[in-house]
Design an enzyme around this catalytic site. Structure first.
Site, PDB file in Angstrom:
ATOM      1  N   GLU A  35       0.849  -1.191   0.000  1.00 14.57           N
ATOM      2  CA  GLU A  35       0.000   0.000   0.000  1.00 14.57           C
ATOM      3  C   GLU A  35       0.885   1.242   0.000  1.00 14.57           C
ATOM      4  O   GLU A  35       1.817   1.350   0.799  1.00 14.57           O
ATOM      5  CB  GLU A  35      -0.919   0.013   1.228  1.00 14.57           C
ATOM      6  CG  GLU A  35      -1.692   1.293   1.451  1.00 14.57           C
ATOM      7  CD  GLU A  35      -2.584   1.670   0.274  1.00 14.57           C
ATOM      8  OE1 GLU A  35      -2.452   2.810  -0.213  1.00 14.57           O
ATOM      9  OE2 GLU A  35      -3.399   0.830  -0.159  1.00 14.57           O
ATOM     10  N   GLY A  41      -7.458   2.501   2.840  1.00 14.82           N
ATOM     11  CA  GLY A  41      -7.886   2.973   1.532  1.00 14.82           C
ATOM     12  C   GLY A  41      -8.751   4.219   1.573  1.00 14.82           C
ATOM     13  O   GLY A  41      -8.829   4.941   2.577  1.00 14.82           O
ATOM     14  N   THR A  42      -9.441   4.466   0.459  1.00 16.08           N
ATOM     15  CA  THR A  42     -10.310   5.639   0.341  1.00 16.08           C
ATOM     16  C   THR A  42     -11.379   5.650   1.414  1.00 16.08           C
ATOM     17  O   THR A  42     -11.639   6.668   2.050  1.00 16.08           O
ATOM     18  CB  THR A  42     -10.968   5.667  -1.052  1.00 16.08           C
ATOM     19  OG1 THR A  42      -9.961   5.882  -2.047  1.00 16.08           O
ATOM     20  CG2 THR A  42     -12.000   6.776  -1.152  1.00 16.08           C
ATOM     21  N   LYS A  52     -18.849  10.351   7.254  1.00 16.57           N
ATOM     22  CA  LYS A  52     -19.896  10.131   8.251  1.00 16.57           C
ATOM     23  C   LYS A  52     -19.620  10.916   9.527  1.00 16.57           C
ATOM     24  O   LYS A  52     -20.536  11.355  10.219  1.00 16.57           O
ATOM     25  CB  LYS A  52     -20.042   8.637   8.564  1.00 16.57           C
ATOM     26  CG  LYS A  52     -20.357   7.772   7.352  1.00 16.57           C
ATOM     27  CD  LYS A  52     -21.449   8.372   6.480  1.00 16.57           C
ATOM     28  CE  LYS A  52     -21.533   7.725   5.115  1.00 16.57           C
ATOM     29  NZ  LYS A  52     -20.460   8.078   4.178  1.00 16.57           N
ATOM     30  N   GLY A 183     -22.866  17.554  -9.409  1.00 16.96           N
ATOM     31  CA  GLY A 183     -23.200  16.139  -9.312  1.00 16.96           C
ATOM     32  C   GLY A 183     -24.165  15.882  -8.182  1.00 16.96           C
ATOM     33  O   GLY A 183     -23.849  16.130  -7.010  1.00 16.96           O
ATOM     34  N   ILE A 187     -22.667  11.029  -3.125  1.00 21.48           N
ATOM     35  CA  ILE A 187     -21.532  11.727  -2.508  1.00 21.48           C
ATOM     36  C   ILE A 187     -21.803  13.222  -2.441  1.00 21.48           C
ATOM     37  O   ILE A 187     -21.621  13.867  -1.401  1.00 21.48           O
ATOM     38  CB  ILE A 187     -20.232  11.442  -3.276  1.00 21.48           C
ATOM     39  CG1 ILE A 187     -19.885   9.953  -3.224  1.00 21.48           C
ATOM     40  CG2 ILE A 187     -19.074  12.262  -2.696  1.00 21.48           C
ATOM     41  CD1 ILE A 187     -18.667   9.571  -4.061  1.00 21.48           C
ATOM     42  N   VAL A 271     -18.856  13.905  -9.621  1.00 22.66           N
ATOM     43  CA  VAL A 271     -19.543  13.347 -10.784  1.00 22.66           C
ATOM     44  C   VAL A 271     -19.252  11.864 -10.971  1.00 22.66           C
ATOM     45  O   VAL A 271     -19.554  11.290 -12.021  1.00 22.66           O
ATOM     46  CB  VAL A 271     -19.178  14.123 -12.068  1.00 22.66           C
ATOM     47  CG1 VAL A 271     -19.723  15.538 -11.998  1.00 22.66           C
ATOM     48  CG2 VAL A 271     -17.676  14.128 -12.296  1.00 22.66           C
ATOM     49  N   ARG A 273     -16.682   8.183  -9.790  1.00 22.06           N
ATOM     50  CA  ARG A 273     -15.336   7.683  -9.535  1.00 22.06           C
ATOM     51  C   ARG A 273     -14.935   6.750 -10.678  1.00 22.06           C
ATOM     52  O   ARG A 273     -15.805   6.135 -11.297  1.00 22.06           O
ATOM     53  CB  ARG A 273     -15.279   6.952  -8.187  1.00 22.06           C
ATOM     54  CG  ARG A 273     -15.623   7.844  -7.004  1.00 22.06           C
ATOM     55  CD  ARG A 273     -15.482   7.099  -5.691  1.00 22.06           C
ATOM     56  NE  ARG A 273     -14.100   6.699  -5.415  1.00 22.06           N
ATOM     57  CZ  ARG A 273     -13.186   7.504  -4.869  1.00 22.06           C
ATOM     58  NH1 ARG A 273     -13.501   8.743  -4.534  1.00 22.06           N
ATOM     59  NH2 ARG A 273     -11.961   7.069  -4.647  1.00 22.06           N
ATOM     60  N   HIS A 444     -40.827  -3.395  20.203  1.00 25.62           N
ATOM     61  CA  HIS A 444     -41.604  -2.160  20.226  1.00 25.62           C
ATOM     62  C   HIS A 444     -41.129  -1.292  21.391  1.00 25.62           C
ATOM     63  O   HIS A 444     -40.878  -1.813  22.478  1.00 25.62           O
ATOM     64  CB  HIS A 444     -43.093  -2.485  20.410  1.00 25.62           C
ATOM     65  CG  HIS A 444     -43.957  -1.263  20.556  1.00 25.62           C
ATOM     66  ND1 HIS A 444     -44.325  -0.488  19.479  1.00 25.62           N
ATOM     67  CD2 HIS A 444     -44.501  -0.670  21.661  1.00 25.62           C
ATOM     68  CE1 HIS A 444     -45.078   0.510  19.906  1.00 25.62           C
ATOM     69  NE2 HIS A 444     -45.197   0.420  21.233  1.00 25.62           N
TER      70      HIS A 444
END
Length: 465
Positions: A35, A41-42, A52, A183, A187, A271, A273, A444
């Site tokens: 890596e 990663g992304t 988030k 876009g 995202i 727009v 990936r 409930h």
């Protein structure tokens, strides 16, 4: 040059790559993972997790701002709030850092050798890695390509300066006064909504006739209404053309063909990936393509023996959990286990306000597979827990065959419905019937009762509508 040999080499330590390597290590395979950046990663570093975190911070700030303005129906009031984006970003970075460390620890625990550097193919069995200490040659019996994807850049709006990608948006140290989002996919709307709640004046520019085109209109309608309530301007059928001469506005061609300047301190381009297929020597190996993506079969095998590919580099849906499932499967195949890839119940979640979840087939997709359907829809406006959470907007919908009541798809839009995705996925994966869902006792008061009620509605005897 240093040389090492291994059973399995994984290129890329994103969600798919690191899960593949961890599972391979657990199974006793001599595994190496390469890596160039930080593990995760992304998704972990500049995607799912940090976005988030920003969305949560924006939600919290918006709540207290509403209270300060006297708009809170709960009767809570307080002084005028403020947000320190520097501290917010630092908090987000600490979360990412903890998870980076966690992934690195899990790889080490599984006995995986990690190499930091950029890999490049020499041939289908050999990779050279440029590291800080020189070139490392890795020879492997099997190679897994997990290089992921990168944001699509528009030639007339190249990244840099005022024009940012989602990565840049997640690193801003101050909230822009005006933000143009190019876009209207998930995202753009996730981040656009967050910045609107943080105080930015947001305009969304979408070339297609409506936002979130991958979801049906009924699911998108509550999101569109919420965007309007937040003061987000949405231009559909509109095309971005570039920055104004002064660089302080986005030039847009509206649906009627007229040019319009959208004030924009920042322009966020979302727009889509594209697969990360450049810079690692793909030209040195002969792999079939499916458009820009690497073509794979149901076991993630490429056209070259001993070379697998997983995750975003293999095409849609570009989802971290899809990559993880593929990575786990490939590791087990390499270890000699019998596995195959079934994408029937991959959940798709859009973390807008309200959230959207879709698993399996939509009503339109289901109509293409069978003549008769049973569809049940239950509104959150009739759900007690949703009311207490001020989340009455939205619904749960179940799509099933009419002849045997097999559940084909489940969709929901509402506050916090992302947490229902596991129940929806399990129902589709296990081949549940409407009676299975309706006959399962749901706690409930919870929003999950909407799932049971939607199944009852499809059976013709809803209890609360």
């Amino acid at each position: 040059m240093k040389e090492i040999s291994c059973k399995l080499l994984v290129i890329g330590a994103g969600p798919g790559g690191y899960v593949c390597a961890i599972r391979a290590g657990q199974l006793g395979l001599d595994t190496v993972i390469v890596e160039a950046g930080k593990p995760g990663g992304t998704c972990l570093n500049v995607g799912c997790i940090p976005s988030k975190a920003l969305i949560h911070a924006a939600d919290e700030f918006f709540k207290v701002r509403e209270m300060a303005q006297g708009h809170d129906p709960l009767g809570i009031s307080l002084a005028a709030p403020a947000i320190d984006m520097g501290k917010t970003i630092a908090w987000k970075d600490r979360i990412v850092g903890r998870l980076n460390t966690g992934v690195a620890g899990l790889l080490k625990k599984a006995g995986v050798k990690s190499i930091e550097g950029r890999a490049r193919f020499r041939d289908g069995k050999t990779v050279e890695v440029e590291t800080e200490t020189g070139t490392q040659i890795v020879r492997a019996e099997t190679i897994v390509i997990a290089t992921g994807s990168v944001p699509v850049e528009l030639p007339f709006l190249p990244f840099g300066g005022k024009v940012i990608s989602s990565t840049g948006a997640l690193a801003l140290k101050a909230v822009p006064a005006t933000l143009a989002v190019v876009g209207g996919g998930y995202i753009g709307l996730e981040l656009g909504t967050a910045f609107a709640k943080l105080g930015a004046k947001v305009t969304v520019v979408e070339a297609l006739p409506r936002i979130l085109p991958l979801y049906d209109a009924d699911l998108v309608r509550p999101v569109s209404k919420r965007l309007a309530d937040l003061g987000v301007r949405v231009l559909t059928g509109a095309k971005a053309k570039g920055l104004s001469q002064g660089g302080d506005a986005l030039i847009v061609e509206t649906a009627d063909g007229k040019a319009q300047d959208i004030p924009a301190e920042r322009v966020l381009v979302t727009v889509g990936r594209r697969p990360a297929t450049e810079g690692w020597g793909l030209e040195e190996i002969d792999l079939d393509r499916a458009g820009p993506f690497i073509r794979i079969d149901e076991r993630c095998r490429t056209s070259m023996r001993g070379v697998y590919a997983i995750g975003d580099v293999t095409g849609e849906p570009m989802l971290a959990h899809r990559a993880m499932a593929q990575g786990e499967m490939v590791a087990e195949i390499v270890a000699g286990m019998k596995r195959s890839w079934d994408k029937r119940s991959i959940p798709a979640v859009c973390f807008t306000d309200p959230e959207i979840v879709s698993v399996g087939l939509s009503p339109d997709e289901a109509r293409q597979t069978t003549a008769e359907l049973k569809i049940g829809q239950f509104p959150f406006s009739a759900n007690g827990r949703a009311m207490t959470l001020q989340g009455e907007a939205g619904f749960v919908r179940v799509v099933a065959r009419a002849d045997n009541h097999l559940v084909l798809g489940i969709q929901a839009v509402g506050s916090g419905v992302s947490e229902l995705s596991a129940a929806f996925s399990l129902a589709v994966e296990m081949g549940a019937r409407l009676e299975d869902v309706a006959g399962t006792i749901h706690a409930h008061p919870t929003q999950s009762e909407g799932f049971q009620e939607a199944a009852l509605k499809a059976l013709g005897h809803a209890l609360h509508t």
